[in-house]
Structures are given as structure tokens and as C-alpha cells.
Design an enzyme around this catalytic site. Structure first.
Site, PDB file in Angstrom:
ATOM      1  N   ASP A 178       0.405  -7.895   1.889  1.00 36.51           N
ATOM      2  CA  ASP A 178       0.671  -6.458   1.726  1.00 36.51           C
ATOM      3  C   ASP A 178       2.170  -6.167   1.671  1.00 36.51           C
ATOM      4  O   ASP A 178       2.656  -5.218   2.272  1.00 36.51           O
ATOM      5  CB  ASP A 178       0.015  -5.656   2.855  1.00 36.51           C
ATOM      6  CG  ASP A 178       0.107  -4.146   2.640  1.00 36.51           C
ATOM      7  OD1 ASP A 178      -0.108  -3.698   1.506  1.00 36.51           O
ATOM      8  OD2 ASP A 178       0.423  -3.420   3.606  1.00 36.51           O
ATOM      9  N   SER A 205       4.290   2.944   8.036  1.00 36.81           N
ATOM     10  CA  SER A 205       3.874   1.856   7.144  1.00 36.81           C
ATOM     11  C   SER A 205       5.058   1.290   6.369  1.00 36.81           C
ATOM     12  O   SER A 205       5.901   2.037   5.863  1.00 36.81           O
ATOM     13  CB  SER A 205       2.831   2.360   6.151  1.00 36.81           C
ATOM     14  OG  SER A 205       1.600   2.591   6.775  1.00 36.81           O
ATOM     15  N   HIS A 211       0.824  -1.212   0.000  1.00 41.49           N
ATOM     16  CA  HIS A 211       0.000   0.000   0.000  1.00 41.49           C
ATOM     17  C   HIS A 211       0.859   1.263   0.000  1.00 41.49           C
ATOM     18  O   HIS A 211       0.339   2.359  -0.190  1.00 41.49           O
ATOM     19  CB  HIS A 211      -0.992  -0.004   1.166  1.00 41.49           C
ATOM     20  CG  HIS A 211      -0.420   0.318   2.511  1.00 41.49           C
ATOM     21  ND1 HIS A 211       0.077  -0.641   3.368  1.00 41.49           N
ATOM     22  CD2 HIS A 211      -0.275   1.495   3.164  1.00 41.49           C
ATOM     23  CE1 HIS A 211       0.494  -0.069   4.485  1.00 41.49           C
ATOM     24  NE2 HIS A 211       0.294   1.234   4.387  1.00 41.49           N
TER      25      HIS A 211
END
Length: 642
Positions: free
Chosen positions: A411, A492, A359
Site C-alpha cells: 500500500d 493515512s 489508497h
């Protein structure tokens, strides 16, 4: 046992192996994640009998630089098999898969581990900065553009929505020039060519975005003759300069410059007297306007007071040097995440493999824009944060190798940086064995884009609202210990480590944690490295037994190449000839010159043909394995002309 569906199966719509080998004409230039069950059902695999355990996208190895989508499928008898698609409606046969260079996945691999490789010295070593010709020759820019005003109310709404959806943190917006700045040889839309003392000519313009904290310039086209170069620099401080740029990253047609920390950027193109100025093709169509200073990202308002300075934990000093902050350009603007530099098991190489979240970097276009900030951390415990422009940075983008998204996998994305990591960066170790419940964990990250922090926790499996969508089978849940850090926007993609061995076991998707969160929300989710590993094993744990062959496919027999032009040398390889190849030029059987000491064995290399070569029709190129120089192939004879 791995099963493949062959072309004779009536329920499959397949393309021929010949078409697949023809540069994967049906494959996508970007990773694709179609709704897996629907695609399989359209080919006769009913939802009631077949389930997709995981799907992913990976780069082909047939020289086409395209992507295929893979599916790990469980059948009614419990057996599993893999299918591959072009990401649309075609499913490949076993022969197609082989022609595309896709390796069979080993889902039952025994555990593999690699320990980290420390740099010789952890130091902030900066690359040599280019000296702008306009500065050294006192030539002022002769044109320019002012970027449009920003709708800050809209930006604020978009940032709030992005945070609520768990998207990567935005630090800048994209702004289009009112009219692109175009250079087509002597025809320019703004600015003008100026003669340079000593020979050559210079074109330069200014681009102003009022109050920007940083800017990146986008070249939708950049094609230069041999010897020409483009440099971007700070209009207020020319000591901050980046480049030189000679063209787009490998496999791309456009280029994003490095971030220049200013509101006023100068772009210059220098062409030496020996080059043809009419061959210059430049188009600048947009730029980023960074509006959030590092450490004060929107929504997060700076790293929380509960975060711990990584420099206070000396036992993690070497490992922390392998964690970097990522600046990239996505559809919404400039984005910020964290990632890690991974070691492979081949001690003879230092290939810059970089792990982060899908992402954060989910497409090749985004990967081509990334820049990695190394050693953005304090020099002493709770010391002052450095200026981001003062730390080492790897620019030039990356090649996306394999990825899964959060819905169908873990992810993750594995990148190979196009340029080397800083000499002060560590290559991090990893473990492909499952880490059990209760394993003590550590995360090193850039919360809110701030300088590097460290958090301590444990793997748990606590019932929580996000657990169903991030199941234990694909994600680690790490619960942070009281007063020992959390994560925030900007973290992230950061690595999760086993505390005792400092080996990577996952990368951060996100979660409810933040400073001040109630105890029940002090946790985050990390895509499991051991689940991702079969998809990246070929890169991180290569077979070091060197064998196989090389075939040079370009230049072809009788082809004629002009001096001073750039041409691609192409080859294919079979077996395992190693990660690097050497390229040499011969004439009539006699060695002429080494063209490249070592380059990635990815099947292509761009050669700028020297003007010094003598015209002749009996040149040939030799491509050989760096690991074993007895493995080589010569091209057919070709001509070099004036």
C-alpha cells in the site's frame, strides 16, 4: 538469479520489442492491478505450482509516460522470477522490458540506510503570491457561475461508508458547473474580454459555492499563447491568490488549481498585447466544495484529546518538518492524507521524492492534483494552530513513479513532486533493513487533518482481526503505548520511524486505533519500507557512477518551428548520466543561449520559443548531463521561422 520468459516460449503471449518501444502503445496511462493469479494462469502458470509473492505498477522510462504491472513469482522449484504485463492480457519479453526502460529488480539487496537532511532553518517561507491583473487594474469580473446545492444526507452516508472501508478521508465534494465556462479565443460562453491599461486584455469570472470553506477549480482544457497566464484568487480577499498557471502539469491535459479558502473564487486570464488572444483555449467544468475545516474532519470530530502535539518534542523538530499534509482530488471529491519527503543517497541532488499510501494517491490523475501543506503545526508546545492558508504549500501535482496496493503489496506510492518542497522542509532518512519485533516506533501525522501530532509505540505481532490481511511479511504492526498517541482518519500515508534513528520504515495503511479504544485495538498497520524498497531503489539509492550516453530525438532534421510557440525537446539516455540534464541552443556551431540550466532527465522538456530569435535554418539543440558535461548530444539542424 532473475529469470525472464523469452518470446519463443509458447505459453506466453507477448508483444514485439518494436511495439513496446513505440511509446509502450499497449501500456496503461494509470497503474493497473489485475487479479495476478488469474492473469498468470491464462499464460500457463498454474495456481498449484506458481504463486505471486507481490505485484506492483511502475512508470516506464521510454518516454511514453505509461505504466506496466510487475509480478514477483515463485515457481515449483522455489526459485523466484519477475514478469511484466501491460495490465491487461499481455506479458512482455525480456527485450520488451529493456526497451521500456524497466530496471531489473534486486530482491536480495544488502541493507541500505540514509539519514535525514535538515533544512538550513525551519521557517514558514511562503512563495511569492501573484498579483491579479483585475485587482491591479481595477477590472471587475464580467460573468460567473453558482454551483448547485449539495445533497448533504447523501454526503453523510458516503462519508460513513468510506470510513468503514478504510478509504482516505474526504474533505470536499465535486460539483459540476451547470454549463462549462469556455473560452475559445474571442468566443466566450460567459464573461467578456476587457482591455487593460498599458496593453493586453483580461477575461475573468466569479464562481460561487455558498458556504464552501475552500474551493479548487478544474480546467479540463488550458492552452495559452506565450506570455498569457491564468490566476485564481479569493473573491473576498485578493491577497490570497495562486498561480500563475501556463498549462497543465507535465504529461497531463487538465489542471486543478490550488485550494482557495473561500466560497467565492475569481478566475482570470490575462493575454499581453504581444500574444494572439485567439490561441487561448480554456474550459472550466467543475470545482470542489470543501465542507470540513482542517482539524474537524467528518467522523473524527477533530483530533482526539489523547493526541500529542509534535512541537512539545524538540528532538523531533527537524524530522517533523519533512512530514506534510496532502490535499488531492479523487473520484469522490477532495481527500486528505499525510506523507513524507524522502532523501536520496546522492548528496548532489534534492529531488522531492514523496512517500504516502496507495489508497491516498493511487493514480496519476490523482497525483497530478495533489498539493502538500508543509509546517502545518503549532509554533510552540500546545500553542494555537496556524491558518492553513498561512503555511507553505507545494502545488502543481506530482509524477507517480511506483506503487502497490494493499491486496498485492505494501500500500505504498512513491511520487516526485513537480515543484520543489518548501525551503523549510526536511528530507527524511530511511532504512531498508527489516525492523524486528519490539523495535520502538514513532509516527508523525495529521490526525483528522489537524495540525501535526506525534505517537509512540512498538512493533508487535499481536493476533488481531486485520492481521491475516496485513501479514508480517508485508506490514509492520505498531502498538501504541498508553497515553502516547494513536492515529485517526487523515493520518493515512504518514511515516513510521525507528525511534532511535528517526529513519522511515513504513507508511500508514490504517487500523482500529483511536482515542478511547480498548487496549486490544490500540494498534495500526504500516506497509513495510524494506519490502517496497526494491521497487524504488533506483530513485532513492541511484548509482552515482556517471557513464552512458544521450541521443536527442527531437527536433528532427529539417523540422520548422515558429517563434512564439511551445514545442517539446525530446531525448533518450543510456547508462547512468545522472538525474538532471542541461539544454542549450546553438546556431551554426555558435552558442546562442541556455534554455534550461537543469531539468529532470525524463526525456522531454517543453520550450517556449522566444520571439527575439532570428529566423534561420541552422539551429540545433544540445542536451548534456549536469553531472558530467562531457556526456552530451546535439540534435539535427532545424529551422526557426517567424
Amino acid at each position: 538469479m532473475r529469470l525472464y520468459l523469452v518470446a519463443a516460449c509458447a505459453i506466453l503471449a507477448v508483444i514485439s520489442a518494436a511495439n513496446a518501444a513505440d511509446e509502450c502503445s499497449g501500456c496503461s496511462k494509470e497503474p493497473q492491478f489485475p487479479e495476478a493469479q488469474s492473469l498468470l494462469e491464462s499464460h500457463g502458470y498454474s495456481r498449484s505450482e506458481y504463486s505471486v509473492l507481490m505485484s506492483w505498477s511502475e512508470r516506464t522510462h521510454d518516454g511514453s509516460d505509461r505504466f506496466v504491472t510487475g509480478f514477483h513469482v515463485k515457481g515449483p522449484d522455489g526459485a523466484t522470477f519477475d514478469l511484466y504485463s501491460d495490465g491487461d492480457d499481455r506479458v512482455f519479453s525480456k527485450e520488451d522490458v529493456k526497451a521500456l526502460g524497466i530496471r531489473e529488480k534486486k530482491w536480495d539487496l544488502p541493507p541500505v540506510e540514509k539519514f535525514g537532511e535538515a533544512p538550513p532553518a525551519v521557517a514558514r517561507l511562503l512563495p511569492e503570491k501573484p498579483v491579479p491583473t483585475g485587482v491591479s487594474k481595477s477590472i471587475e469580473p464580467r460573468g460567473g457561475a453558482v454551483l448547485p446545492e449539495i445533497d448533504w444526507a447523501r454526503v453523510s452516508r458516503e462519508d460513513a461508508e468510506s470510513e468503514s472501508l478504510g478509504k482516505p478521508t474526504r474533505i470536499g465534494v465535486l460539483l459540476d458547473l451547470a454549463a462549462p465556462a469556455v473560452v475559445l479565443g474571442d468566443n466566450v460562453s460567459t464573461g467578456e474580454w476587457s482591455p487593460v491599461d498599458g496593453g493586453g486584455s483580461l477575461w475573468s469570472i466569479e464562481i460561487l459555492s455558498p458556504d464552501a470553506l475552500g474551493m479548487r477549480v478544474h480546467f479540463s482544457e488550458i492552452e495559452l499563447p506565450l506570455g498569457a497566464r491564468v490566476v485564481v484568487y479569493n473573491g473576498y480577499d485578493a491577497n490570497e491568490a495562486y498561480g500563475p498557471y501556463f498549462g497543465p502539469p507535465p504529461g497531463e491535459t487538465d489542471l486543478w488549481s490550488a485550494t482557495v479558502f473561500t466560497e467565492l473564487v475569481v478566475v482570470e486570464c490575462f493575454v499581453p498585447a504581444s500574444a494572439d488572444r485567439n490561441a487561448v483555449r480554456l474550459t472550466i467544468d467543475r470545482a470542489t466544495h470543501n465542507y470540513v475545516p482542517f482539524g474537524k474532519l467528518a467522523m473524527a470530530k477533530g483530533a482526539g484529546a489523547c493526541e500529542l502535539d509534535v512541537s512539545c518534542y524538540s528532538s523531533w523538530a527537524s524530522t517533523s518538518a519533512g512530514v506534510g499534509g496532502i490535499g488531492s482530488v479523487g473520484q469522490s471529491g477532495s481527500l486528505w492524507c499525510t506523507g513524507s519527503l524522502l532523501a536520496d543517497t546522492d548528496s548532489s541532488t534534492t529531488i522531492p521524492y514523496f512517500l504516502t499510501a496507495n489508497h491516498c494517491v493511487g493514480s496519476q490523475s490523482s497525483a497530478s492534483s495533489i498539493e502538500v501543506y508543509w509546517l502545518y503545526q503549532t509554533s510552540s508546545c500546545n500553542g494555537s494552530a496556524p491558518n492553513p492558508s498561512s503555511v507553505p504549500r507545494t502545488t502543481g501535482g506530482a509524477q507517480l513513479l511506483a506503487t502497490t496496493n494493499v491486496n498485492s503489496g505494501t500500500d505504498f506510492v512513491l511520487l516526485r513532486l513537480n515543484n520543489n518542497a518548501s525551503s523549510g522542509a526536511s528530507y527524511l532518512g530511511w532504512a531498508s533493513a527489516e525492523a524486528g519485533i519490539g523495535t520502538p516506533t514513532v509516527c508523525i501525522h495529521h490526525p483528522s487533518g489537524d495540525y501535526k501530532r506525534i505517537s509512540f509505540g512498538d512493533i508487535t505481532n499481536v493476533a488481531e482481526s486485520l492481521l491475516d490481511s496485513h501479514p508480517r511479511s508485508r506490514f509492520h504492526q505498531s502498538t501504541w503505548r498508553v497515553n502516547l498517541g494513536v492515529t485517526e482518519p487523515g493520518s493515512s500515508g504518514s511515516p513510521l520511524f525507528i525511534e532511535s534513528t528517526q529513519q522511515v520504515i513504513g507508511q500508514l495503511w490504517g487500523g482500529p486505533s483511536y482515542c478511547g479504544v480498548p487496549a486490544s485495538g490500540r494498534l495500526d498497520y504500516y506497509g513495510r519500507f524494506d519490502v517496497s524498497f526494491p521497487l524504488i531503489e533506483q530513485y532513492l539509492d541511484p548509482d552515482t557512477t556517471i557513464s552512458g550516453g544521450i541521443e536527442v530525438t527531437r527536433p528532427e532534421a529539417g523540422i520548422s518551428w515558429a517563434k512564439g510557440r511551445e514545442r517539446k525537446i525530446k531525448w533518450t539516455s543510456t547508462g547512468n548520466i545522472g538525474a538532471k540534464v542541461r539544454i542549450d541552443l546553438y546556431q551554426g556551431g555558435a552558442f546562442v543561449m541556455n534554455l534550461k540550466g537543469q531539468t529532470n532527465n525524463d526525456g522531454r522538456w517543453k520550450w517556449a520559443i522566444p520571439l527575439s530569435l532570428s529566423p534561420a535554418a541552422n539551429y540545433f539543440v544540445r542536451v548534456s548531463s549536469v553531472a558530467d558535461d562531457t556526456i552530451f548530444d546535439n540534435s539535427d539542424n532545424f529551422e526557426i521561422r517567424n
